[in-house]
Design a protein around this motif. Structure first.
Motif, PDB file in Angstrom:
ATOM      1  N   LEU A  97      28.254  13.104-114.178  1.00  0.00           N
ATOM      2  CA  LEU A  97      27.144  13.500-113.319  1.00  0.00           C
ATOM      3  C   LEU A  97      25.858  13.339-114.122  1.00  0.00           C
ATOM      4  O   LEU A  97      25.607  14.086-115.070  1.00  0.00           O
ATOM      5  CB  LEU A  97      27.304  14.956-112.851  1.00  0.00           C
ATOM      6  CG  LEU A  97      26.136  15.547-112.053  1.00  0.00           C
ATOM      7  CD1 LEU A  97      25.853  14.713-110.801  1.00  0.00           C
ATOM      8  CD2 LEU A  97      26.425  16.998-111.668  1.00  0.00           C
ATOM      9  N   GLN A  98      25.066  12.359-113.779  1.00  0.00           N
ATOM     10  CA  GLN A  98      23.804  12.107-114.463  1.00  0.00           C
ATOM     11  C   GLN A  98      22.664  12.661-113.611  1.00  0.00           C
ATOM     12  O   GLN A  98      22.494  12.288-112.447  1.00  0.00           O
ATOM     13  CB  GLN A  98      23.621  10.609-114.697  1.00  0.00           C
ATOM     14  CG  GLN A  98      24.718   9.995-115.559  1.00  0.00           C
ATOM     15  CD  GLN A  98      24.489   8.530-115.839  1.00  0.00           C
ATOM     16  OE1 GLN A  98      23.351   8.063-115.841  1.00  0.00           O
ATOM     17  NE2 GLN A  98      25.564   7.786-116.069  1.00  0.00           N
ATOM     18  N   SER A 153      19.657  12.123-113.588  1.00  0.00           N
ATOM     19  CA  SER A 153      18.655  11.154-113.128  1.00  0.00           C
ATOM     20  C   SER A 153      18.993  10.608-111.739  1.00  0.00           C
ATOM     21  O   SER A 153      18.138  10.029-111.064  1.00  0.00           O
ATOM     22  CB  SER A 153      18.547   9.985-114.121  1.00  0.00           C
ATOM     23  OG  SER A 153      19.803   9.335-114.265  1.00  0.00           O
ATOM     24  N   LEU A 154      20.254  10.794-111.284  1.00  0.00           N
ATOM     25  CA  LEU A 154      20.630  10.378-109.935  1.00  0.00           C
ATOM     26  C   LEU A 154      19.733  11.020-108.888  1.00  0.00           C
ATOM     27  O   LEU A 154      19.421  10.419-107.853  1.00  0.00           O
ATOM     28  CB  LEU A 154      22.081  10.775-109.643  1.00  0.00           C
ATOM     29  CG  LEU A 154      23.212   9.889-110.176  1.00  0.00           C
ATOM     30  CD1 LEU A 154      24.545  10.582-109.924  1.00  0.00           C
ATOM     31  CD2 LEU A 154      23.178   8.530-109.500  1.00  0.00           C
ATOM     32  N   PHE A 155      19.290  12.258-109.179  1.00  0.00           N
ATOM     33  CA  PHE A 155      18.559  13.013-108.177  1.00  0.00           C
ATOM     34  C   PHE A 155      17.058  12.727-108.199  1.00  0.00           C
ATOM     35  O   PHE A 155      16.303  13.395-107.495  1.00  0.00           O
ATOM     36  CB  PHE A 155      18.820  14.508-108.381  1.00  0.00           C
ATOM     37  CG  PHE A 155      20.278  14.872-108.267  1.00  0.00           C
ATOM     38  CD1 PHE A 155      20.954  14.694-107.074  1.00  0.00           C
ATOM     39  CD2 PHE A 155      20.972  15.373-109.355  1.00  0.00           C
ATOM     40  CE1 PHE A 155      22.297  15.014-106.964  1.00  0.00           C
ATOM     41  CE2 PHE A 155      22.304  15.703-109.256  1.00  0.00           C
ATOM     42  CZ  PHE A 155      22.978  15.516-108.055  1.00  0.00           C
ATOM     43  N   GLN A 204      15.929   9.960-107.053  1.00  0.00           N
ATOM     44  CA  GLN A 204      15.720   9.242-105.806  1.00  0.00           C
ATOM     45  C   GLN A 204      16.615   9.747-104.670  1.00  0.00           C
ATOM     46  O   GLN A 204      16.294   9.556-103.502  1.00  0.00           O
ATOM     47  CB  GLN A 204      15.999   7.740-106.014  1.00  0.00           C
ATOM     48  CG  GLN A 204      15.152   7.087-107.085  1.00  0.00           C
ATOM     49  CD  GLN A 204      13.690   7.039-106.690  1.00  0.00           C
ATOM     50  OE1 GLN A 204      13.375   6.946-105.505  1.00  0.00           O
ATOM     51  NE2 GLN A 204      12.806   7.103-107.673  1.00  0.00           N
ATOM     52  N   ALA A 263      25.155  12.273-103.854  1.00  0.00           N
ATOM     53  CA  ALA A 263      25.808  11.043-104.307  1.00  0.00           C
ATOM     54  C   ALA A 263      27.276  11.357-104.596  1.00  0.00           C
ATOM     55  O   ALA A 263      27.618  12.473-105.014  1.00  0.00           O
ATOM     56  CB  ALA A 263      25.131  10.501-105.549  1.00  0.00           C
ATOM     57  N   ILE A 267      30.599  10.860-106.858  1.00  0.00           N
ATOM     58  CA  ILE A 267      30.944  10.538-108.239  1.00  0.00           C
ATOM     59  C   ILE A 267      32.455  10.680-108.406  1.00  0.00           C
ATOM     60  O   ILE A 267      33.149  11.183-107.514  1.00  0.00           O
ATOM     61  CB  ILE A 267      30.217  11.455-109.240  1.00  0.00           C
ATOM     62  CG1 ILE A 267      30.607  12.925-109.000  1.00  0.00           C
ATOM     63  CG2 ILE A 267      28.701  11.294-109.114  1.00  0.00           C
ATOM     64  CD1 ILE A 267      30.011  13.881-110.020  1.00  0.00           C
TER      65      ILE A 267
END
Length: 599
Positions: A314-315, A317-319, A321, A325, A327
């Motif tokens: 879970l990164q 930085s995904l959030f 944009q 999401a 995973i």
């Protein structure tokens, strides 16, 4: 002199035509009231003749009016005053609304197909729990003819009951609970449906029931025995089944019984069970839900989410944009993980953490100051440590403080690194499900999990609106029947809320509200129609907007009046108050008559 003809009554008297005329003679410039004469005009030998029959000037105006109405062939209005006596008025409108809804839902036949006194008593308790929640003793008193507080006992013809009759009816109902729940499941659950399940507890009065146990209370009532109960609902939050467990039963332990209920009793082969992270644990999924071949949706605990971040599955930085999401992680083979970030939840957690930190700092400051006074200062490492530990554990934020404790001093400071690490995960949660992509997409999974709020509202209703507390029964059977009665009452209330929504602050335009949401993870919004009602406190028909309970109180002003004529030879009768426009709209929305049960 002026003449006002009040009555002209023609009588055919053979050869002569007789006209009886009552008229008022007013003499100008005279201080005294005008004379009131009863005169007769008639035709004799082709001539009209008059004669005065009586001088009515001394009569009261009401008596004159009554004679006038008689000469016109109408009933004398003056005779109505004192002709009838209202011997009793019982609140009736709210009874008609709730009982009418219960019958329209077919609950009487669901309770038992055959009419019986026991069924009527159960119906009375279910209705009373909505209109006037109280103990069985108080409900029995409110049903009896001498002490009735509403028309309920009279309408259901149970006005002669006492509390022992109600207890016997509860025992009778307990034996029928499974059959009633099976019928509700057939009505509201179907193959492939979501089934919401949650657990709560309630305080128990007394010490003799074997179901009670002193544990950490979920309802905030400390120091008393507790019972645990689990509620199954449809996706819309309609209650279908409820089960009572011993007070020391853990939430996960209750899952096996629900799985058996869904599979064996309800006969559902394809079901998605939705439960919170504390209940659908890994052990329960492995030992109970999985072997039953049920799909499920739950959420990961905070330590499991942190592990996903550490393992870079879970990164964050995904959030930047996205707000959700999918995973994967090797710890969850064959499962789908849906990571979500809710900025509104993020802000709320930050606010709450800061409030808890500030309150804890205030407690720690008192401990630090306690070592300063010249008289009886706080001394000793052990004593200071005990007080500090109590302050740090009270609000569960002790991990965010560093402390220094000595024999004669105490200091503290926030651990900013710990706070920053926790804040990085604010608003982030990860849903875990066995449902594959061809069953539900990510947004539907999020919506399904958030639907657990329906069950949480049901629990709030049990604890407040429907007053599941206090529980004063002493046997397992009565406690279970008591809780099941509350579920039946909540079933009625749920449907009444849905039907009365145009008159309540409840949002009755769900599609518009859903369209206004920018994301599945965003908080629910109200439709423009609901916001307008909340702002103006008026409906589009310019009627007042109510809460559910104020509307019931308004309906209760429709009374069942017992009327007895003054003439002892005339029979008494019953008359129901005419509804106001607002009350009429409420009854129309429910599809019931204000004269329900009145013949």
């Amino acid at each position: 002199m002026t003449v006002d003809i009040s009555v002209f009554c023609c009588k055919n008297a053979g050869i002569c035509d007789i006209f009886v005329v009552m008229y008022v003679v007013r003499v100008p410039n005279r201080a005294s009231p005008p004379a009131v004469l009863l005169r007769e005009s008639y035709r004799e030998a082709g001539k009209v003749k008059n004669r005065t029959l009586a001088n009515l000037s001394a009569w009261p105006q009401a008596k004159v009016d009554a004679l006038s109405r008689v000469l016109k062939g109408q009933q004398p209005s003056a005779a109505l005053e004192g002709a009838f006596e209202i011997t009793r008025s019982l609140p009736h409108g709210h009874v008609a609304a709730v009982l009418g809804t219960l019958r329209d839902l077919g609950l009487e036949e669901l309770i038992d197909p055959a009419p019986s006194r026991q069924r009527d008593l159960v119906t009375a308790m279910a209705v009373a729990q909505v209109t006037e929640p109280d103990s069985k003793l108080a409900i029995a008193r409110g049903l009896r003819a001498q002490t009735a507080t509403s028309s309920l006992g009279e309408v259901l013809q149970v006005a002669g009951c006492d509390e022992d009759d109600l207890y016997a009816a509860m025992d009778w109902l307990a034996a029928r609970q499974d059959r009633i729940e099976d019928a509700l499941a057939a009505r509201h659950l179907a193959g492939g449906t979501l089934v919401l399940y949650d657990v709560s507890s309630a305080a128990f009065e007394g010490r003799t029931c074997p179901l009670g146990a002193i544990v950490h209370p979920k309802d905030g009532v400390h120091g008393r025995l507790q019972i645990v109960y689990g509620l199954l609902t449809s996706p819309d939050g309609i209650p279908v089944a409820i089960e009572v467990f011993k007070g020391n039963t853990g939430d996960p332990v209750t899952v096996a019984d629900q799985v058996a209920k869904l599979k064996d009793r309800f006969g559902l082969t394809t079901v998605v069970l939705v439960g919170d992270r504390g209940m659908l644990t890994a052990a329960r999924l492995r030992e109970d839900v999985g072997p039953a071949q049920l799909d499920w949706i739950t959420a990961l605990r905070a330590p499991q989410v942190r592990k996903l971040v550490r393992d870079r599955a879970l990164q964050l930085s995904l959030f930047d944009q996205l707000d959700l999401a999918e995973i994967t992680h090797p710890d969850y083979p064959g499962e789908r993980l849906v990571a979500c970030k809710n900025p509104y939840l993020e802000a709320e957690r930050a606010r709450k953490r800061e409030a808890l930190l500030a309150a804890t700092e205030a407690d720690l400051a008192k401990i630090a100051a306690a070592g300063a006074p010249a008289r009886r200062p706080l001394r000793g490492r052990d004593k200071i440590a005990v007080r500090a530990a109590r302050a740090l554990s009270r609000r569960k934020v002790g991990k965010h403080f560093r402390t220094d404790i000595g024999e004669d001093h105490f200091s503290y400071a926030r651990d900013q690194d710990s706070i920053t690490a926790e804040a990085a995960l604010d608003g982030i949660y990860v849903l875990r499900t066995s449902v594959q992509a061809d069953g539900l997409d990510s947004s539907e999974i999020v919506s399904s999990y958030k639907a657990l709020a329906h069950v949480e509202r049901a629990f709030r209703g049990f604890s407040t609106d429907l007053d599941i507390r206090p529980i004063r029964h002493r046997t397992e059977t009565r406690v279970r029947a008591h809780v099941f009665l509350r579920m039946i009452s909540y079933y009625i209330t749920w449907h009444m809320h849905a039907r009365l929504a145009p008159m309540l602050f409840t949002d009755d335009d769900k599609p518009a509200a859903q369209a206004a949401r920018t994301s599945p993870v965003a908080p629910a919004t109200r439709s423009p129609k609901a916001r307008a009602r909340a702002a103006t406190k008026r409906t589009p028909d310019d009627l007042p907007v109510h809460s559910f309970h104020t509307l019931l109180r308004d309906l209760a002003t429709i009374c069942l009046n017992h009327i007895q004529p003054a003439d002892a030879g005339q029979p008494g009768f019953r008359l129901v108050t005419s509804p106001t426009p607002s009350q009429r709209q409420a009854l129309d929305l429910l599809g019931v008559s204000h004269r329900l049960g009145i013949t």
